[in-house]
Scaffold this motif. Sequence first.
Motif, mmCIF file in Angstrom:
data_model
loop_
_atom_site.group_PDB
_atom_site.id
_atom_site.type_symbol
_atom_site.label_atom_id
_atom_site.label_comp_id
_atom_site.label_asym_id
_atom_site.label_seq_id
_atom_site.Cartn_x
_atom_site.Cartn_y
_atom_site.Cartn_z
ATOM 1 N N ASN A 182 -6.613 -26.598 22.177
ATOM 2 C CA ASN A 182 -6.972 -27.956 21.751
ATOM 3 C C ASN A 182 -8.468 -28.051 21.465
ATOM 4 O OD1 ASN A 182 -6.216 -30.644 21.175
ATOM 5 N ND2 ASN A 182 -6.982 -31.338 23.141
ATOM 6 N N THR A 183 -8.961 -27.036 20.809
ATOM 7 C CA THR A 183 -10.398 -26.883 20.592
ATOM 8 C C THR A 183 -10.699 -26.741 19.108
ATOM 9 O OG1 THR A 183 -10.709 -25.819 22.732
ATOM 10 C CG2 THR A 183 -12.371 -25.379 21.060
ATOM 11 N N VAL A 184 -11.823 -27.284 18.695
ATOM 12 C CA VAL A 184 -12.318 -27.064 17.344
ATOM 13 C C VAL A 184 -13.556 -26.190 17.441
ATOM 14 C CG1 VAL A 184 -13.407 -28.149 15.356
ATOM 15 C CG2 VAL A 184 -11.346 -29.129 16.323
ATOM 16 N N ASN A 185 -13.576 -25.131 16.640
ATOM 17 C CA ASN A 185 -14.683 -24.187 16.654
ATOM 18 C C ASN A 185 -15.486 -24.268 15.362
ATOM 19 O OD1 ASN A 185 -13.846 -22.936 19.178
ATOM 20 N ND2 ASN A 185 -12.154 -22.066 17.996
ATOM 21 N N LEU A 186 -16.781 -24.072 15.491
ATOM 22 C CA LEU A 186 -17.651 -23.983 14.322
ATOM 23 C C LEU A 186 -18.313 -22.614 14.363
ATOM 24 C CD1 LEU A 186 -18.873 -25.476 11.853
ATOM 25 C CD2 LEU A 186 -20.818 -26.062 13.341
ATOM 26 N N GLN A 187 -17.851 -21.731 13.492
ATOM 27 C CA GLN A 187 -18.441 -20.400 13.389
ATOM 28 C C GLN A 187 -19.594 -20.467 12.398
ATOM 29 O OE1 GLN A 187 -17.711 -17.515 15.072
ATOM 30 N NE2 GLN A 187 -19.480 -16.645 14.016
ATOM 31 N N MET A 188 -20.775 -20.119 12.867
ATOM 32 C CA MET A 188 -21.974 -20.214 12.036
ATOM 33 C C MET A 188 -22.530 -18.814 11.798
ATOM 34 S SD MET A 188 -23.777 -23.553 13.791
ATOM 35 C CE MET A 188 -24.149 -22.698 15.319
ATOM 36 N N ASN A 189 -22.556 -18.404 10.555
ATOM 37 C CA ASN A 189 -23.059 -17.084 10.177
ATOM 38 C C ASN A 189 -24.302 -17.213 9.311
ATOM 39 O OD1 ASN A 189 -20.794 -15.910 11.454
ATOM 40 N ND2 ASN A 189 -19.593 -16.034 9.561
ATOM 41 N N SER A 190 -25.033 -16.125 9.189
ATOM 42 C CA SER A 190 -26.232 -16.081 8.335
ATOM 43 C C SER A 190 -27.163 -17.261 8.620
ATOM 44 C CB SER A 190 -25.825 -16.084 6.860
ATOM 45 O OG SER A 190 -24.988 -14.983 6.570
ATOM 46 N N LEU A 191 -27.442 -17.459 9.879
ATOM 47 C CA LEU A 191 -28.255 -18.607 10.285
ATOM 48 C C LEU A 191 -29.695 -18.472 9.786
ATOM 49 C CD1 LEU A 191 -26.774 -19.023 13.823
ATOM 50 C CD2 LEU A 191 -26.807 -20.803 12.075
ATOM 51 N N THR A 192 -30.274 -19.599 9.451
ATOM 52 C CA THR A 192 -31.665 -19.669 8.983
ATOM 53 C C THR A 192 -32.427 -20.681 9.839
ATOM 54 O OG1 THR A 192 -31.419 -21.510 7.440
ATOM 55 C CG2 THR A 192 -30.735 -19.338 6.655
ATOM 56 N N PRO A 193 -33.746 -20.654 9.783
ATOM 57 C CA PRO A 193 -34.516 -21.648 10.548
ATOM 58 C C PRO A 193 -34.133 -23.083 10.167
ATOM 59 C CG PRO A 193 -35.944 -19.852 9.886
ATOM 60 C CD PRO A 193 -34.634 -19.613 9.200
ATOM 61 N N GLY A 194 -33.665 -23.285 8.961
ATOM 62 C CA GLY A 194 -33.238 -24.604 8.527
ATOM 63 C C GLY A 194 -32.014 -25.118 9.255
ATOM 64 N N ASP A 195 -31.324 -24.245 9.961
ATOM 65 C CA ASP A 195 -30.156 -24.650 10.748
ATOM 66 C C ASP A 195 -30.537 -25.089 12.153
ATOM 67 O OD1 ASP A 195 -28.550 -21.891 9.189
ATOM 68 O OD2 ASP A 195 -28.227 -24.016 8.710
ATOM 69 N N THR A 196 -31.796 -24.961 12.508
ATOM 70 C CA THR A 196 -32.244 -25.378 13.825
ATOM 71 C C THR A 196 -32.069 -26.876 13.994
ATOM 72 O OG1 THR A 196 -33.844 -23.576 14.030
ATOM 73 C CG2 THR A 196 -34.244 -25.550 15.350
ATOM 74 N N ALA A 197 -31.347 -27.266 15.031
ATOM 75 C CA ALA A 197 -31.048 -28.678 15.253
ATOM 76 C C ALA A 197 -30.255 -28.823 16.548
ATOM 77 C CB ALA A 197 -30.224 -29.245 14.097
ATOM 78 N N VAL A 198 -30.099 -30.057 16.964
ATOM 79 C CA VAL A 198 -29.128 -30.366 18.009
ATOM 80 C C VAL A 198 -27.810 -30.654 17.294
ATOM 81 C CG1 VAL A 198 -28.459 -31.902 19.881
ATOM 82 C CG2 VAL A 198 -30.875 -31.302 19.542
ATOM 83 N N TYR A 199 -26.768 -29.961 17.702
ATOM 84 C CA TYR A 199 -25.456 -30.102 17.084
ATOM 85 C C TYR A 199 -24.578 -30.974 17.969
ATOM 86 C CZ TYR A 199 -26.546 -26.642 13.542
ATOM 87 O OH TYR A 199 -27.099 -25.982 12.472
ATOM 88 N N TYR A 200 -23.972 -31.982 17.345
ATOM 89 C CA TYR A 200 -23.141 -32.945 18.061
ATOM 90 C C TYR A 200 -21.688 -32.836 17.613
ATOM 91 C CZ TYR A 200 -27.537 -35.236 19.292
ATOM 92 O OH TYR A 200 -28.793 -35.520 19.775
#
Length: 127
Positions: A76-94
């Motif tokens: 019963n889970t939703v996953n967010l797979q994040m690849n090829s991360l960049t500094p622009g992806d830096t954030a608090v994720y909600y």
Amino acid sequence: QVQLVESGGGLVQVGDSLRLSCAPAGRTFVYAMAWFRQAPGKEREFVAAFRWSGRRTYSADSVKGRFTISGDNAENTVNLQMNSLTPGDTAVYYCAARRAPLHDALDYTREAQYDYWGQGTQVTVSS
């Protein structure tokens, strides 16, 4: 009130991958779940959404091809797979969840349409 349990996040290097997970406490049913993010000094923005009915997904243009959202029925889970991360992806994720369906698919990208929110998890991408 539904509590959303988030996990994942952390400090990684450019090009690395991370996976965020979110689940309603007590296996409470929700119709759709999404991830939003907020970088320092910026407004919160939509990242991706998952609708259990039809397992439909929605993603922001900025993450298409790099981030994948999916649902795990067993957990019963939703996953967010994040690849090829960049500094622009830096954030608090909600993580966010919605109880009922929406008529307009575009509304799944709007934070005002979500009923419940997690506390957020920090993702930092270092160069």
